[in-house]
Design a protein around this motif. Structure first.
Motif, PDB file in Angstrom:
ATOM      1  N   ILE A 144      36.390  48.491  47.291  1.00 18.16           N
ATOM      2  CA  ILE A 144      36.468  47.067  46.932  1.00 18.16           C
ATOM      3  C   ILE A 144      36.700  46.334  48.254  1.00 18.16           C
ATOM      4  CG2 ILE A 144      37.572  45.288  45.523  1.00 18.16           C
ATOM      5  CD1 ILE A 144      38.648  47.479  43.683  1.00 18.16           C
ATOM      6  N   ASN A 145      35.795  45.454  48.614  1.00 16.81           N
ATOM      7  CA  ASN A 145      35.894  44.909  49.971  1.00 16.81           C
ATOM      8  C   ASN A 145      37.036  43.900  50.105  1.00 16.81           C
ATOM      9  OD1 ASN A 145      34.963  42.169  49.637  1.00 16.81           O
ATOM     10  ND2 ASN A 145      32.900  43.008  49.351  1.00 16.81           N
ATOM     11  N   ASN A 146      37.371  43.623  51.347  1.00 18.41           N
ATOM     12  CA  ASN A 146      38.563  42.815  51.640  1.00 18.41           C
ATOM     13  C   ASN A 146      38.488  41.414  51.029  1.00 18.41           C
ATOM     14  OD1 ASN A 146      41.106  42.770  53.038  1.00 18.41           O
ATOM     15  ND2 ASN A 146      40.178  41.276  54.433  1.00 18.41           N
ATOM     16  N   ASP A 147      37.263  40.853  50.896  1.00 17.05           N
ATOM     17  CA  ASP A 147      37.137  39.502  50.320  1.00 17.05           C
ATOM     18  C   ASP A 147      37.359  39.521  48.814  1.00 17.05           C
ATOM     19  OD1 ASP A 147      36.586  38.410  52.769  1.00 17.05           O
ATOM     20  OD2 ASP A 147      34.415  38.760  52.578  1.00 17.05           O
ATOM     21  N   ASP A 148      36.864  40.577  48.157  1.00 16.91           N
ATOM     22  CA  ASP A 148      36.946  40.630  46.685  1.00 16.91           C
ATOM     23  C   ASP A 148      38.282  41.154  46.170  1.00 16.91           C
ATOM     24  OD1 ASP A 148      34.336  39.799  46.673  1.00 16.91           O
ATOM     25  OD2 ASP A 148      33.500  41.819  46.428  1.00 16.91           O
ATOM     26  N   VAL A 149      38.975  41.945  47.000  1.00 17.64           N
ATOM     27  CA  VAL A 149      40.104  42.708  46.457  1.00 17.64           C
ATOM     28  C   VAL A 149      41.289  41.802  46.064  1.00 17.64           C
ATOM     29  CG1 VAL A 149      41.353  43.302  48.591  1.00 17.64           C
ATOM     30  CG2 VAL A 149      41.246  44.959  46.706  1.00 17.64           C
ATOM     31  N   ARG A 150      41.428  40.646  46.724  1.00 18.87           N
ATOM     32  CA  ARG A 150      42.536  39.747  46.358  1.00 18.87           C
ATOM     33  C   ARG A 150      42.440  39.381  44.879  1.00 18.87           C
ATOM     34  NH1 ARG A 150      43.280  34.919  44.889  1.00 18.87           N
ATOM     35  NH2 ARG A 150      41.088  34.402  45.168  1.00 18.87           N
ATOM     36  N   LYS A 151      41.210  38.965  44.462  1.00 20.10           N
ATOM     37  CA  LYS A 151      40.998  38.577  43.080  1.00 20.10           C
ATOM     38  C   LYS A 151      41.194  39.772  42.123  1.00 20.10           C
ATOM     39  CE  LYS A 151      37.408  36.517  40.259  1.00 20.10           C
ATOM     40  NZ  LYS A 151      35.980  36.482  40.211  1.00 20.10           N
ATOM     41  N   VAL A 152      40.694  40.933  42.542  1.00 12.29           N
ATOM     42  CA  VAL A 152      40.822  42.132  41.691  1.00 12.29           C
ATOM     43  C   VAL A 152      42.306  42.469  41.476  1.00 12.29           C
ATOM     44  CG1 VAL A 152      40.360  44.623  41.566  1.00 12.29           C
ATOM     45  CG2 VAL A 152      38.579  43.071  42.385  1.00 12.29           C
ATOM     46  N   VAL A 153      43.091  42.398  42.557  1.00 10.43           N
ATOM     47  CA  VAL A 153      44.532  42.694  42.436  1.00 10.43           C
ATOM     48  C   VAL A 153      45.192  41.672  41.512  1.00 10.43           C
ATOM     49  CG1 VAL A 153      46.728  42.737  43.722  1.00 10.43           C
ATOM     50  CG2 VAL A 153      44.736  43.967  44.603  1.00 10.43           C
TER      51      VAL A 153
END
Ligand SMILES: NC(=O)c1ccc[n+]([C@@H]2O[C@H](COP(=O)([O-])OP(=O)(O)OC[C@H]3O[C@@H](n4cnc5c(N)ncnc54)[C@H](OP(=O)(O)O)[C@@H]3O)[C@@H](O)[C@H]2O)c1
Length: 272
Positions: free
Chosen positions: A19-28
């Motif tokens: 999960i790339n660094n840009d997307d992972v904030r939202k995923v978390v």
């Protein structure tokens, strides 16, 4: 679950590899919203900063989150390890890491290419990690992808026993001897790739068992690892899939567990 140093750890955690660094904030953030409190990342996943942002952006207390990260595998010296720990804390913008692991006994570039197990280098990692525990930067320390000889090196020469060994465990891969060895030392197994990286979710035999218990193939695979006593780290960036994995409220009977453990042998016998 409770680790061998008394630290409590959730048994179902969200894996964040790929999960790339840009997307992972939202995923978390989404995962926290559906009930996850624990996340597994690594320096080598390149997304620690985003994972930290996700934790910061949630309205959950830091003490209610359990965060695992791993040292870069290329670092096998004491000074480099100290620096790597401080760098990780900077990337997360957090004051402590709950669980820090040596990601691999060998740098990635050497895996399956050399016999050098880096016993000295892993002890250098471990010495700096033990100091980080004493300094309050890390609550628990452990290893990943360690074979018995690698674990024994740390247990025999370190002062803190590893809390976990994070290894690949799923229906197609059950390293029972290593699991029993770790268990005998009080080292908790964390099962990575519990869904075999998605590879087995369409397998007819797995689907047959999933139908029998009226659950999804992913739930069956997670229940299998949980019943082996593992902590599981399924990865998903899809809310429906994340939710489903938190609800494992059934039990695979003993007979089926035995059959599932032996399922990998079918390849030598029958094509499914
Ligand atoms: N220590 C290590 O060396 C190491 C190595 C590998 C992994 N890990 C850790 O373990 C975590 C999990 O392992 P993993 O990422 O290899 O794989 P995994 O959790 O075994 O499988 C993830 C794959 O399964 C798919 N999937 C998940 N739930 C699904 C569902 N209900 N239906 C259909 N497809 C589904 C995902 O698709 P979507 O992406 O579309 O959701 C993804 O492609 C990693 O993220 C990482 O944190 C550690």
């Amino acid at each position: 679950m409770t680790l061998n140093n008394g630290v409590e750890i959730p048994q179902i955690q969200l894996g964040t590899w790929l999960i790339n660094n840009d997307d992972v904030r939202k995923v978390v953030c989404q995962a926290i919203g559906v009930g996850y409190r624990s996340f597994d990342t690594a320096k080598d996943y390149g997304n620690e900063k985003g994972v930290g942002k996700g934790i910061w952006n949630s309205d959950i207390e830091r003490s209610d989150i359990f965060l695992t990260t791993k040292l870069p595998t290329a670092v096998k010296d004491y000074e480099g390890t100290k620096e790597a720990i401080d760098d990780a804390l900077d990337r997360f913008s957090l004051e402590y890491i709950d669980l820090l692991l040596i990601h691999s006994p060998q740098p990635w570039i050497e895996v399956n290419r050399t016999d050098d197990r880096h016993f000295e280098g892993n002890l250098e990692n471990w010495r700096a990690m033990e100091e980080a525990v004493k300094a309050g930067k890390v609550r628990a320390i452990g290893v990943s992808n360690f074979l018995q000889e690698d674990v024994a090196n740390i247990v025999d020469n370190g002062t803190i026993k590893p809390a976990v060994n994070q290894i690949e465990v799923h229906i197609d891969k059950v390293p029972m001897d290593l699991m029993n060895y770790c268990k005998s030392l009080g080292i908790q197994i964390e099962a990575y790739s519990p869904l075999a990286h998605g590879r087995l979710l369409k397998d007819p035999k797995i689907n047959e068992y999933a139908n029998k218990y009226n659950v999804s193939p992913a739930q069956l695979m997670l229940a299998f690892d949980l019943q082996l006593g593992c902590i599981v780290l399924p990865k998903s960036d899809n809310i429906a899939e994340m939710k489903e994995k938190l609800h494992i409220d059934f039990r695979i009977n003993d007979e089926d567990m035995e059959k599932l453990i032996k399922l990998k042998e079918r390849d030598q016998n029958v094509a499914v």
